[in-house]
Design a protein around this motif. Sequence first.
Motif, PDB file in Angstrom:
ATOM      1  N   ALA A 175      -1.642  12.417  32.676  1.00 54.49           N
ATOM      2  CA  ALA A 175      -1.728  11.666  33.195  1.00 54.49           C
ATOM      3  C   ALA A 175      -3.741  11.375  32.643  1.00 54.49           C
ATOM      4  O   ALA A 175      -4.191  11.878  31.792  1.00 54.49           O
ATOM      5  CB  ALA A 175      -2.703  11.356  34.837  1.00 54.49           C
ATOM      6  N   GLN A 176      -4.325   9.705  32.152  1.00 52.71           N
ATOM      7  CA  GLN A 176      -5.369   8.990  31.880  1.00 52.71           C
ATOM      8  C   GLN A 176      -5.527   8.389  33.059  1.00 52.71           C
ATOM      9  O   GLN A 176      -7.700   8.597  32.132  1.00 52.71           O
ATOM     10  CB  GLN A 176      -5.006   8.412  30.615  1.00 52.71           C
ATOM     11  N   VAL A 177      -5.571   8.007  34.230  1.00 51.40           N
ATOM     12  CA  VAL A 177      -6.581   7.708  34.409  1.00 51.40           C
ATOM     13  C   VAL A 177      -6.408   8.073  36.082  1.00 51.40           C
ATOM     14  O   VAL A 177      -5.026   8.258  36.441  1.00 51.40           O
ATOM     15  CB  VAL A 177      -6.131   5.947  34.687  1.00 51.40           C
ATOM     16  N   PRO A 178      -7.579   7.996  37.215  1.00 52.61           N
ATOM     17  CA  PRO A 178      -7.595   8.735  38.297  1.00 52.61           C
ATOM     18  C   PRO A 178      -6.391   7.516  39.509  1.00 52.61           C
ATOM     19  O   PRO A 178      -7.179   6.249  39.073  1.00 52.61           O
ATOM     20  CB  PRO A 178      -9.249   8.460  38.897  1.00 52.61           C
TER      21      PRO A 178
ATOM     22  N   ARG B 287      -5.368   5.360  42.499  1.00 46.78           N
ATOM     23  CA  ARG B 287      -5.664   4.728  43.292  1.00 46.78           C
ATOM     24  C   ARG B 287      -6.493   4.610  44.674  1.00 46.78           C
ATOM     25  O   ARG B 287      -7.066   4.203  45.466  1.00 46.78           O
ATOM     26  CB  ARG B 287      -6.368   3.191  42.264  1.00 46.78           C
TER      27      ARG B 287
ATOM     28  N   ALA C 105      -6.083  15.345  36.293  1.00 47.58           N
ATOM     29  CA  ALA C 105      -5.569  14.344  34.604  1.00 47.58           C
ATOM     30  C   ALA C 105      -3.568  14.618  34.517  1.00 47.58           C
ATOM     31  O   ALA C 105      -3.086  15.116  33.632  1.00 47.58           O
ATOM     32  CB  ALA C 105      -5.975  14.411  33.725  1.00 47.58           C
TER      33      ALA C 105
ATOM     34  N   TYR D 165       2.932   3.297  33.298  1.00 45.08           N
ATOM     35  CA  TYR D 165       1.799   4.377  34.576  1.00 45.08           C
ATOM     36  C   TYR D 165       1.743   5.226  33.662  1.00 45.08           C
ATOM     37  O   TYR D 165       1.931   6.281  33.698  1.00 45.08           O
ATOM     38  CB  TYR D 165       2.940   4.137  35.365  1.00 45.08           C
ATOM     39  N   HIS D 166       0.199   5.732  34.072  1.00 45.11           N
ATOM     40  CA  HIS D 166      -0.809   6.766  33.854  1.00 45.11           C
ATOM     41  C   HIS D 166      -1.845   7.623  35.008  1.00 45.11           C
ATOM     42  O   HIS D 166      -3.089   7.787  34.009  1.00 45.11           O
ATOM     43  CB  HIS D 166      -1.671   6.927  32.216  1.00 45.11           C
ATOM     44  N   GLY D 167      -1.539   7.394  35.949  1.00 47.00           N
ATOM     45  CA  GLY D 167      -2.471   7.557  36.996  1.00 47.00           C
ATOM     46  C   GLY D 167      -2.198   9.064  37.411  1.00 47.00           C
ATOM     47  O   GLY D 167      -1.092   9.521  37.804  1.00 47.00           O
TER      48      GLY D 167
ATOM     49  N   GLN E  47      -2.866  -0.498  42.984  1.00 51.67           N
ATOM     50  CA  GLN E  47      -3.489  -1.385  42.133  1.00 51.67           C
ATOM     51  C   GLN E  47      -4.173  -2.963  43.100  1.00 51.67           C
ATOM     52  O   GLN E  47      -4.861  -3.311  42.077  1.00 51.67           O
ATOM     53  CB  GLN E  47      -2.808  -1.419  40.744  1.00 51.67           C
TER      54      GLN E  47
END
Lengths: 553, 97
Positions: free
Chosen positions: B10-13, B15, B38, B66-68, B96
């Motif tokens: 993953a690259q972003v937290p 949400r 991550a 998707y990178h969450g 999102q």
Amino acid sequence: MEQSTETGNPPRRWDTRGREKARRLAAVAPWVLDKVLDPERIVDALERLVAPGDRLVLEGDNQKQADFLSRALAQVDPRRVHDLHLLISSISRREHLTLFERGIARRVDFAYAGPQSLRVAQLLEDNQLEIGAIHTYIELYARMFVDLIPNIALVCAEQADRQGNLYTGANTEDTPTIVEAAAFRQGIVIAQVNQLSDQLPRVDIPGSWVDLVVVADRPFAVEPLFTRDPRVINDLQVLMGMMVIRGIYQRHGVTSLNHGIGFDTAAIELLLPTYGQSLGLKGRICRNWTLNPHPTLIPAIESGWVESVHCFGSEVGMEDYIRARPDVFFTGHDGSMRSNRVLCQLAGQYGVDLFVGSTLQMDPDANSSTVTLGRLAGFGGAPNMGHDPRGRRHSSPAWLSLNTSKAEIVRGHKLVVQLAETFQKGGEPVIVDSLDAVPVGQAAGMPIAPVMIYGDDVSHVVTEEGIAYLYLAEGPEERRAALAAVAGATPVGLRADPRRTAALRRRGIVAYPEDIGVQRGEARRSLLAARSIEDLVAWSGGLYQPPARFRTW
Amino acid sequence: METFQYEYPAQVPGRAQVHVGVVGSGDLEVLLEPLPGALAQVRIRTSVDGYGQVWQNVLDRFFTRYHGAVRIEINDFGATPGMVLLRLEQAVEEEQS
């Protein structure tokens, strides 16, 4: 002046068909009063009216069936009547194939064999049945006037008078065409009717075209084939419907169209008054239809979207609704609908700008087929509507919008849209490397594979992943890349190169929902104008009367 | 009944916590919640056996877009891959928004 040949042969007779017809009719005269045949004698009569090797049309399409006559024909003595050449739109009843098992019929030319497709494949393998060809409806009728002219036509109608005039009711369908092909070339026309009447509501077929009428033991069979219960439509079909409305109907300004049968197209019909309305499209798209009276079209009609609907046949339960909406449907002076399968197929071929239908299998070139291993289902009418008619000469904005050439002389193209969820229920991929139709066709000894819609006719493919605007692709290789880009997790889709797909999206050859402003989160059943059969009844003000099997209340 | 587990970088937290779909015939439910670190973890419970490869293909494609960093729990009742992807995309749209 009569001429004789040099070899001394007798002069040729030019009225052999008429004389043969008169001879056969004379053989049943004792059982006939006016034109009315004693129903108790139907099997005896068929044994005298039908001769071995005759070409016989049995009225039976995907809706109504001359089932009294087909049941009687299956009872004739095969020593007297055998090796018939059967012409039938749809092989749909058990006794249609009993004719082959008993040797009464030998060869068949047909268009569709949905419910009996397994048995057809079996009889073919056992050498009890020969297939001439599998046709589209309109093709089969066309040949009835050229090289498959019938000796005998067995048809059905609602009512007849004693002079043989026929009233077909809303399900006129194929009857006038079949009767015409036989009657005007000295074939024998026999009509089963539900009742005799002195005063017909209207005359659909004149009595002079009909030789015999017989009152059936029960009303002719008719199937509610075009009723789709909105309860079964899922969110994915809603998503695809939204994409079609936004990415195709709105973009190309499609005002005249045909919908295939299926839950995908039913979803589109039910999204017009809600999603279509929210886009401000009422009056701008979907005005003139060639379509059976689908109950799922009721909300769009009631919301004022629909100007006209011409029908191939009727639909059980829709009679009173249609009668109450004569501005929309084609109706007779008696108030009931007049359908006509040939004319509607012709209208669907040349008159409308768009066909959209679902498929069970599609190959990387967008050839599609509903044939699967072990089944010979045939086509019905889809290939006729689902192709670009090259004889078209009138233009319309939608048709012309598919032209990509800048030459001085150009032509438009029909919008031929194929809908396919990438996988069927049960995990079978729909987009495949090679159609089952290929080995099935080979096994059946067919000269060509039974393809339903040829890929080179297809302008758009819609899957749950997005739309491939195939008509915009430059060359066959780019067409395949565009199709693969919407083929999801199928083997074909997994080969799509993500960078290539991104480029195709930038050029507008492929669109994902977000590219055309479709929100996946909005794709919910609650967006459908009707979510059950009860809702459709309510929309119709109680005029739509669904058959019992669709009632859950 | 089969259970699969997959992990993706993953690259972003993540949400928000999200729930879409239902465990009805031909459908599935997706529960998505933020996960520290991550990594995205996916756990699938399905009523239909023998489709591990198809699940993997669908998820591989989904995680290219998707990178969450989330935990996703899927309870499947015979949904098609198309329906699976729709529910995942809907869950992300909701996460999102």
